[in-house]
Design an enzyme around this catalytic site. Structure first.
Site, PDB file in Angstrom:
ATOM      1  N   LYS A  99      -7.466   3.657  -7.746  1.00  0.00           N
ATOM      2  CA  LYS A  99      -6.578   4.822  -7.680  1.00  0.00           C
ATOM      3  C   LYS A  99      -7.332   6.079  -8.128  1.00  0.00           C
ATOM      4  CE  LYS A  99      -2.355   3.861  -8.949  1.00  0.00           C
ATOM      5  NZ  LYS A  99      -1.445   3.416 -10.040  1.00  0.00           N
ATOM      6  N   ARG A 147      -1.205   6.866 -15.630  1.00  0.00           N
ATOM      7  CA  ARG A 147      -1.104   5.818 -14.610  1.00  0.00           C
ATOM      8  C   ARG A 147      -2.241   4.809 -14.702  1.00  0.00           C
ATOM      9  NH1 ARG A 147      -1.124   9.078  -9.144  1.00  0.00           N
ATOM     10  NH2 ARG A 147      -0.197   7.153  -8.357  1.00  0.00           N
ATOM     11  N   ARG A 156      -5.217   4.980  -0.291  1.00  0.00           N
ATOM     12  CA  ARG A 156      -6.179   3.858  -0.244  1.00  0.00           C
ATOM     13  C   ARG A 156      -6.221   3.349   1.186  1.00  0.00           C
ATOM     14  NH1 ARG A 156      -1.906   0.066  -3.321  1.00  0.00           N
ATOM     15  NH2 ARG A 156      -0.420   0.280  -1.652  1.00  0.00           N
ATOM     16  N   SER A 158     -27.285 -33.198  14.488  1.00  0.00           N
ATOM     17  CA  SER A 158     -25.960 -32.582  14.470  1.00  0.00           C
ATOM     18  C   SER A 158     -25.257 -33.038  13.193  1.00  0.00           C
ATOM     19  CB  SER A 158     -25.163 -32.997  15.707  1.00  0.00           C
ATOM     20  OG  SER A 158     -23.877 -32.427  15.647  1.00  0.00           O
ATOM     21  N   TYR A 185     -26.273 -24.016  16.642  1.00  0.00           N
ATOM     22  CA  TYR A 185     -24.917 -23.901  17.179  1.00  0.00           C
ATOM     23  C   TYR A 185     -23.913 -24.596  16.265  1.00  0.00           C
ATOM     24  CZ  TYR A 185     -25.263 -28.778  18.710  1.00  0.00           C
ATOM     25  OH  TYR A 185     -25.392 -30.141  18.730  1.00  0.00           O
TER      26      TYR A 185
HETATM   27  P1  ADP Z   1       1.705   1.813  -8.920  1.00  0.00           P
HETATM   28  O1  ADP Z   1       0.248   1.536  -9.017  1.00  0.00           O
HETATM   29  O2  ADP Z   1       2.557   0.713  -9.434  1.00  0.00           O
HETATM   30  O3  ADP Z   1       2.081   2.306  -7.545  1.00  0.00           O
HETATM   31  P2  ADP Z   1       1.621   4.565  -9.784  1.00  0.00           P
HETATM   32  O4  ADP Z   1       0.630   4.918 -10.814  1.00  0.00           O
HETATM   33  O5  ADP Z   1       1.258   4.874  -8.379  1.00  0.00           O
HETATM   34  O6  ADP Z   1       1.991   3.032  -9.939  1.00  0.00           O
HETATM   35  O7  ADP Z   1       2.947   5.315 -10.185  1.00  0.00           O
HETATM   36  C1  ADP Z   1       4.234   4.942  -9.802  1.00  0.00           C
HETATM   37  C2  ADP Z   1       5.001   6.135  -9.286  1.00  0.00           C
HETATM   38  O8  ADP Z   1       4.951   7.216 -10.182  1.00  0.00           O
HETATM   39  C3  ADP Z   1       4.407   6.660  -7.997  1.00  0.00           C
HETATM   40  O9  ADP Z   1       5.036   6.116  -6.897  1.00  0.00           O
HETATM   41  C4  ADP Z   1       4.663   8.150  -8.046  1.00  0.00           C
HETATM   42  O10 ADP Z   1       5.734   8.503  -7.237  1.00  0.00           O
HETATM   43  C5  ADP Z   1       4.990   8.438  -9.483  1.00  0.00           C
HETATM   44  N1  ADP Z   1       3.954   9.339  -9.942  1.00  0.00           N
HETATM   45  C6  ADP Z   1       2.680   9.048 -10.222  1.00  0.00           C
HETATM   46  N2  ADP Z   1       1.989  10.146 -10.565  1.00  0.00           N
HETATM   47  C7  ADP Z   1       2.857  11.174 -10.540  1.00  0.00           C
HETATM   48  C8  ADP Z   1       2.747  12.583 -10.788  1.00  0.00           C
HETATM   49  N3  ADP Z   1       1.607  13.135 -11.127  1.00  0.00           N
HETATM   50  N4  ADP Z   1       3.844  13.330 -10.641  1.00  0.00           N
HETATM   51  C9  ADP Z   1       5.001  12.741 -10.249  1.00  0.00           C
HETATM   52  N5  ADP Z   1       5.176  11.458 -10.015  1.00  0.00           N
HETATM   53  C10 ADP Z   1       4.114  10.665 -10.142  1.00  0.00           C
HETATM   54 MG    MG Z   2       1.315   3.756  -6.559  1.00  0.00          MG
END
Ligand code: ADP
Ligand code: MG
Ligand code: MG
Length: 886
Positions: free
Chosen positions: A22, A91, A332, A768, A856
């Site tokens: 990520k 995250r 991704r 073989s 083969y």
């Molecule tokens: P996962 O890996 O389980 O998808 P994420 O880290 O992507 O978890 O976060 C889950 C949710 O949090 C995402 O779907 C997104 O909508 C929300 N989110 C993540 N970062 C932000 C941000 N900077 N501002 C607002 N919402 C966020």
């Molecule tokens: Mg996500």
């Protein structure tokens, strides 16, 4: 000093080991100038340090503070500013995607002091208090393990009493104070009012979430190493829940189901990302965004196009729109179906984004195999009764039976439904079109055995209550009785009531020559990539075929000859009696008479086979199994003889047969009188077969054909066995006028043969590998006995990752293969080396055989295209593909 923290602008996608998938992709998008909220990533090494010592590494949070200052500057807000606070998302994100397995905490930075500032800046007090209660809930659950129900209960109660527009700001403020009391009661201290403290705790709890039970289980299933650790992404929050001109969604750069271009995804207006997952409200299809917010929609499609060009592949994204401004939160390279994998790879070649070599590496033999199975026509399918684990692919329709006896007695296709299967169910599994169980996963008895015999299987459908005594199963309040028709999909695990129409696979029809290569985009893509595989591969692909019909089918599927023709099949049916005569023959004349009767039949078989494979090699294996396999079973004969004697009749021939069967009885037939041993002790048997081959070939030559038979001796363990058989064979061949030169070679299927391959090669034109027997004899287990008994346990306990009969055990059996190739070629450099076990059709094994330098592989006809594709991929991976591959 070690460095742990990287601004998004400092990283890029090549650094996923350190930044996690990520983080690396957020960095890549930032570099591309796409709208990513400012932020930074704490590397996986900090997590590893934390997991090793239980506390964050020295200096980590000082470094975090430095990077935080930069985010504050870019956004123009400060963390903790009571008038206009910066809020943060914290995250998780490891090297490999583990969706939903680790933690993410949103809205960090809200406190009793800052919530008013957020309300003032956005002009939306309700939103501000709602965000605060989200933070307390997420923080409480993630950092301190406060059970979700504690909060959910209060929220539900408030929603029930609130008006149609939901709770107002005052009600949400009261909810926040209720949440704070819950926090205090469960955790034992107040909800932290320092944003810095919130951030530090959130980061550590993301580190710790790497080792949560569900994350561990997920990693074990997906074979992800346990010691990688997660990165932590800290970034500015953006808000999709600020009214109707805000929202959040997910999108794909093209359709992940079919691979066709277009805009695919879901959008949820006035919501935060977590609401989508929670499924509280229904999303709308992405094209709807074009109507709701045309400018953002257009910008999003531009971003998707940029990403696809840049990554040169299908991407998926998460995005949020805050009051008309688009923000990208994640991307991704996206998962896709087998069909989409082929279509997308071919399209990207057309668009000039990737080469054909790359396209070939983006599809797999396993995916091609999947596309060759017939599939249900889902347009005509009712909603499924239930969904289990798709354990062995295929689409099977049949009447429900509950035991083996009913399955074998039924006429017409049946589905065997069991709670779980055991070895007693084997006859039923063989007789059934498909197998459905309520218990057990991909490594259960049912799954392992069904895959071994290519039977469609859905297992672990745990909503199923199977009651064989009442002759019914139930799913919820739905009852299905014995005799009713159901349909099971071994790919998706779905179980349907009634007969769902089955569509033949267009890919299979194309491969069989029934469909034009340009029939549809999928077929065209398969045609193109398979054609490229053929152009680059060095490994030949032959088929295992015993009849002219199989040979023709194999040839249509692209086989370059027959790698294994089993002659024992030619001794069954009406010819059994002739074999009985041979076994009962006393004295050389009787033996010669019996063999003379078999000769013309064998000759006719071979003539047909050589005609079907004209111009291509046909490897004919001399008779392999123990002779008593051609006689009636001991129990049956004993009973017949006893009945005759009881009624005073002379049992006649049965009596002689019984004596022969008793005489030939073996405690371990697999290790007994079979293969070359049989040829050496039954005079004239091999010579008759060789003569039949030579005469058939001579006939083909006289008819203007180009026959290329090869004679293969089974189960050789010592060079002298082969030398004796070869001398006799060459004497016979020399006696047949017009016979072409016939190479004589041997199976390498006894470990001793592999170990003495250098000597054996002095007598063999070719080797073989019989990898089924070689696997059995190397491991000292018999496939028939073990697959149904302890393989499930071995797979479950991780002793096997995959059955060694499905995919070659490269560490063990593979070493014997490499050794024999090296020794054989040292003796005879021009030695042709192939493999004729079922592993020849397994993509992973094919890659190994290519690497081991085989000439083969030979596999069952319908696996030939899979092997061709896998061989092409192996050539590209080894860098031996063609250089001009556009
Ligand atoms: P996962 O890996 O389980 O998808 P994420 O880290 O992507 O978890 O976060 C889950 C949710 O949090 C995402 O779907 C997104 O909508 C929300 N989110 C993540 N970062 C932000 C941000 N900077 N501002 C607002 N919402 C966020
Ligand atoms: Mg996500
Ligand atoms: Mg064998």
């Amino acid at each position: 000093m070690t460095r742990y923290v990287y601004d998004f602008i400092e990283g890029d996608r090549s650094r996923a080991d350190l930044l996690g998938g990520k983080g690396a992709n957020l960095a890549e998008m930032t570099r591309l100038g796409l709208p990513v909220p400012p932020g930074f990533t704490i590397g996986t090494d900090a997590c590893r340090a934390y997991l090793a010592t239980g506390s964050p590494p020295d200096g980590l949070f000082a470094e975090v503070d430095t990077h935080l200052r930069r985010v504050e500057q870019q956004v123009g807000r400060r963390l903790g500013d009571p008038h206009d606070p910066l809020l943060l998302a914290v995250r998780s994100g490891g090297r490999y995607s583990m969706p939903g397995m680790m933690e993410t905490i949103l809205d960090i930075g809200l406190t009793d002091a800052t919530v008013a500032g957020l309300a003032a800046r956005t002009g939306d007090a309700r939103f501000a208090w709602d965000s605060y209660r989200r933070l307390i809930q997420m923080f409480g659950r993630t950092v301190h393990g406060v059970p979700a129900e504690e909060f959910d209960h209060e929220l539900a109660a408030l929603r029930a009493t609130a008006g149609p527009d939901g709770p107002d700001a005052g009600q949400l403020r009261d909810l926040v104070s209720t949440y704070q009391k819950i926090f205090l009661r469960v955790v034992g201290h107040e909800f932290p009012q320092s944003p810095q403290e919130q951030l530090r705790q959130a980061v550590q709890s993301v580190f710790a979430s790497w080792n949560s039970a569900r994350a561990r289980i997920y990693r074990r299933q997906e074979h992800i190493p346990d010691d990688l650790g997660t990165a932590v992404n800290v970034m500015a929050m953006v808000f999709g829940n600020l009214g109707p001109d805000s929202g959040t969604g997910v999108a794909f750069t093209r359709d992940p189901a079919t691979g066709l271009p277009g805009v695919y995804g879901d959008y949820l207006p006035d919501a935060q990302g977590e609401d989508v997952v929670a499924g509280i409200r229904n999303t709308v299809a992405l094209p709807e965004l074009a109507r709701l917010d045309p400018a953002s929609f257009q910008q999003l499609t531009g971003v998707l196009a940029t990403l696809e060009r840049h990554y040169r592949d299908l991407c998926d994204v998460e995005f949020t729109i805050e009051r008309g401004t688009l923000w990208m939160l994640q991307t991704r390279v996206g998962k896709r179906t087998a069909a989409a994998a082929f279509v997308i790879a071919a399209q990207l070649v057309d668009e000039g984004l990737i080469t054909l070599d790359e396209a070939l590496c983006r599809v797999s033999g396993a995916q091609l195999g999947q596309l060759m199975f017939p599939a249900f026509d889902l347009a005509g399918a009712p909603p499924p009764l239930t969904v289990g684990v798709g354990a062995s692919p295929g689409a099977a329709v049949g009447r429900v039976v509950f035991d083996s006896a009913a399955a074998t007695a039924a006429d017409g296709p049946v589905i065997l439904v069991r709670r779980e299967t055991n070895p007693d169910d084997l006859p039923g599994m063989i007789a059934a079109a498909g197998v459905l169980t309520a218990r057990g996963g991909k490594t259960s008895h049912a799954a392992v055995v069904a895959r071994g015999m290519g039977r469609t299987c859905v297992c672990g459908a745990d909503a199923l209550v199977v009651d064989p005594d009442r002759g019914e199963f139930t799913v919820g309040d739905r009852v299905v009785r014995a005799g009713e028709v159901i349909s099971i999909d071994g790919t998706t695990g779905r179980v349907y009531p009634g007969a769902v129409p089955v569509q033949p696979s267009p890919v299979a029809r194309y491969l069989a020559g029934e469909l034009d290569p340009q029939a549809d985009p999928l077929v065209a893509a398969v045609h193109r990539l398979l054609g490229h595989a053929d152009a680059v591969r060095r490994l030949g692909v032959r088929a295992n075929a015993d009849t002219a019909a199989d040979a023709r089918r194999a040839r249509a599927l692209g086989a370059a000859g027959i790698g294994l023709c089993r002659t024992e099949h030619m001794f069954l049916g009406g010819r059994r009696e002739l074999v009985e005569r041979l076994i009962l023959a006393e004295g050389p004349d009787a033996v010669a008479g019996a063999l003379a009767a078999l000769l013309p039949l064998q000759r006719a078989d071979f003539t047909e086979l050589l005609a079907a494979m004209d111009g291509l090699p046909v490897t004919i294996r001399l008779i392999d199994p123990p002779l008593h396999e051609f006689l009636p079973p001991l129990a049956e004969l004993t009973a017949r003889v006893a009945r005759a004697e009881a009624s005073g009749r002379d049992p006649g021939r049965d009596g002689q047969l019984l004596t022969a069967v008793r005489r030939m009885h073996e405690a371990n037939p697999m290790l007994g009188l079979r293969g070359v041993r049989l040829g050496l002790v039954v005079p004239g048997l091999f010579a008759m077969q060789v003569r039949a081959v030579a005469e058939a070939a001579a006939q083909r030559v006289r008819d203007g054909g180009d026959p290329r038979p090869e004679i293969m001796v089974p189960l050789v363990g010592d060079v002298r066995e082969l030398a004796v058989v070869r001398a006799e064979a060459e004497r016979v061949l020399a006696e047949v006028p017009d016979a072409p030169a016939v190479p004589i070679g041997t199976m390498i299927e006894v470990p001793r043969a592999a170990l003495t391959a250098g000597q054996i090669a002095t007598q063999a034109h070719f080797f073989s590998f019989g990898t089924n027997d070689l696997t059995q004899l190397t491991w000292a287990f018999s496939r028939d006995d073990v697959e149904g008994s302890f393989f499930g346990a071995y797979l479950e306990r991780g002793i096997f990752e995959v059955s060694p009969f499905e995919s070659l055990d490269t560490a063990g059996v593979g070493q014997l293969v490499r050794l024999a190739v090296a020794q054989g070629r040292a003796t005879r450099p021009e030695l042709t080396v192939g493999v004729c076990g079922e592993h020849g059709g397994d993509p992973d094994s094919v890659a190994f055989f290519a690497d081991a330098g085989l000439d083969y592989v030979s596999c069952s006809p319908y696996r030939v295209p899979v092997a061709r594709l896998a061989a092409g991929r192996a050539a590209v991976a080894a860098g031996t593909g063609t250089s001009d591959s556009r």
